[in-house]
Scaffold this active site. Structure first.
Site, short mmCIF file in Angstrom:
data_model
loop_
_atom_site.label_atom_id
_atom_site.label_comp_id
_atom_site.label_asym_id
_atom_site.label_seq_id
_atom_site.Cartn_x
_atom_site.Cartn_y
_atom_site.Cartn_z
CE LYS A 89 -4.31 2.27 2.72
NZ LYS A 89 -4.93 1.80 3.85
CB SER B 61 -7.67 4.01 3.41
OG SER B 61 -6.97 3.11 4.56
CB SER C 170 -8.37 1.16 6.11
OG SER C 170 -8.17 2.43 6.12
#
Length: 466
Positions: free
Chosen positions: A80, A156, A180
């Protein structure tokens, strides 16, 4: 499945051991899948084919010589784009960060994977500074759900989840400050666990404080166990990091859950849940009785929705994220991020400490609850994936992402391990997730329960069916 991009990490490692597949072939398959599907999904913000193939060639040589660096040597993993990665920019979905760097340090989890010979497939998309529960940002645009490209994959860690679901890397590192990893795992039919805070070391320290966790995102529980084992353990840069567990997660647990005390809360006492989601989750919770557990419907007694207190903590953290930016840079931020930062900057120290006090009370309540129940089952999300490019679904009572994530953020406040276990589909064919929550430090029990469910009821994966 014949395409190496559709193999799990466990299957890839078995093929490497047998000599039927090499890490280079696996990397080439993953890169081909990215080239084929990512133009539509936008899961990656950085792909560096030469670096990926160089890492794979090194792994292939080590496998030939019988000198592998660790249990994930040669396995593709995505990272990420909030986690520092040496040699690659970490832009956090923002136009306000200079791509020139320098980028000379790995975050702890990334460093552990590099040390073990994992092959980096690229960096995955995130909303700007990972601030919301869907994935779009001013830098790379909208990320989409592999099950239905008109829908959001959540956030996210939406890019990470989309990459795993679509076979663009079997393993992914995500982060979770309010849901997330669990939100996008539920929306994409993948597995994840937000482990106990400190289980995976984190650096640099998150501006969102001790709400923020790092977590594995995979297609199977077994793959998540491998990834957890690789990245757990102390790192001197994180003063709150826990020591590694005494028993590796990959060692697994029993096939049945006899004697386990399980509470099922369909709504935590305050959430509204779509009927299709509620039905799938209730059936999954009931199935735990067939695995030997004693399941009772019981709410943990949180004393109502802690959303206001969570927003104080989260919005104040967002304000901290951007405090160094000039007015011109702030004007380029995601408009929703600008709004919550302005709100967060207005909170007083007393308001912040009042929210912290509610957080500590939630932790106390959950600690007492887990004296009676080993696990808590809830829906992960009250709805299925909605339209991409929106922060909240049509008709939401609030424009903020916190209005439709009532099951996730409470367990960031309490720092407990919480997993998303795929458990069904809506009539539209969209995945539904069951959240499995354990007491603090009971990560192994959560993983054992999820693995037992997965063995008994394997879920339909997207990879290989596109």
């Amino acid at each position: 499945m014949t395409d190496a991009a559709d193999l799990t990490a466990t299957e890839l490692l078995a093929a490497y051991e047998a000599g039927t597949l090499s890490p280079v072939e696996a990397a080439e398959a993953v890169l081909a899948r990215i080239a084929r599907d990512d133009p539509k999904l936008n899961a990656f913000c950085l792909v560096d084919e030469e670096t990926t193939l160089d890492m794979a060639r090194g792994a292939a040589d080590r496998w030939r010589r019988g000198a592998t660096l660790g249990p994930l040597d040669g396995v593709p993993v995505s990272i990420k784009d909030v986690l520092l990665t040496r040699g690659w920019p970490t832009l956090r979905g923002s136009t306000t960060i200079d791509p020139a760097g320098p980028w000379d340090e790995d975050s702890p989890s990334v460093a552990r994977l590099r040390e073990q010979g994992a092959v980096f497939a690229g960096k995955t998309t995130t909303p700007e500074f990972a601030w919301k529960g869907v994935t779009d940002n001013p830098l790379t645009g909208v990320t989409r759900n592999p099950w239905d490209a008109s829908r959001t994959p959540g956030g996210s860690s939406g890019g990470a989840a989309a990459a795993v679901a679509a076979g663009m890397a079997p393993l992914a590192l995500g982060t979770d400050g309010g849901g997330s990893v669990r939100i996008p795992a539920a929306f994409t039919g993948t597995f994840t666990i937000k482990p106990t805070y400190g289980r995976i070391p984190h650096y640099p320290a998150s501006p969102f404080g001790t709400l923020a966790h790092t977590g594995p995102m995979t297609n199977t529980v077994a793959d998540a166990a491998l990834l957890l084992d690789a990245v757990c353990g102390a790192d001197g840069r994180d003063w709150s990091a826990l020591p590694p567990p005494d028993v590796p997660f990959a060692d697994g647990g029993p096939d049945d859950l006899t004697g386990l005390r399980v509470a099922f809360s369909p709504d935590l006492g305050f959430a509204r849940v779509d009927p299709e989601v509620a039905a799938s989750v209730a059936a999954a919770a009931e199935f735990f009785t067939e695995l030997g557990a004693k399941v009772e419907q019981a709410d943990p007694g949180l004393g109502g929705d802690p959303v206001e207190e969570f927003e104080v903590l989260w919005f104040a953290g967002a304000a901290k994220v951007i405090e160094h930016l000039s007015p011109a840079d702030r004007a380029r931020l995601d408009p929703g991020l600008q709004e919550i930062c302005e709100q967060g900057a207005r909170y007083s120290a007393v308001e912040y400490l009042t929210a912290t006090a509610r957080r500590m009370e939630l932790g106390r309540r959950m600690g007492v609850f887990h004296e009676r129940y080993d696990l808590l089952l809830t829906p992960t999300m009250p709805i299925a994936a909605f339209e991409a490019g929106r922060e909240a679904p049509q008709g939401s009572p609030s424009p903020r992402w916190t209005s439709w994530t009532p099951f996730t953020y409470p367990f960031n406040m309490t720092q407990q391990p919480a997993a998303n276990l795929p458990c069904g589909f809506t009539a539209d064919g969209l995945p539904v997730g069951l959240q499995v929550v354990g007491a603090r430090h009971a990560d192994a029990l959560v993983m054992t329960a999820c693995a037992a469910y997965e063995r008994a009821r394997p879920w339909r994966r997207l990879t290989g069916r596109r």
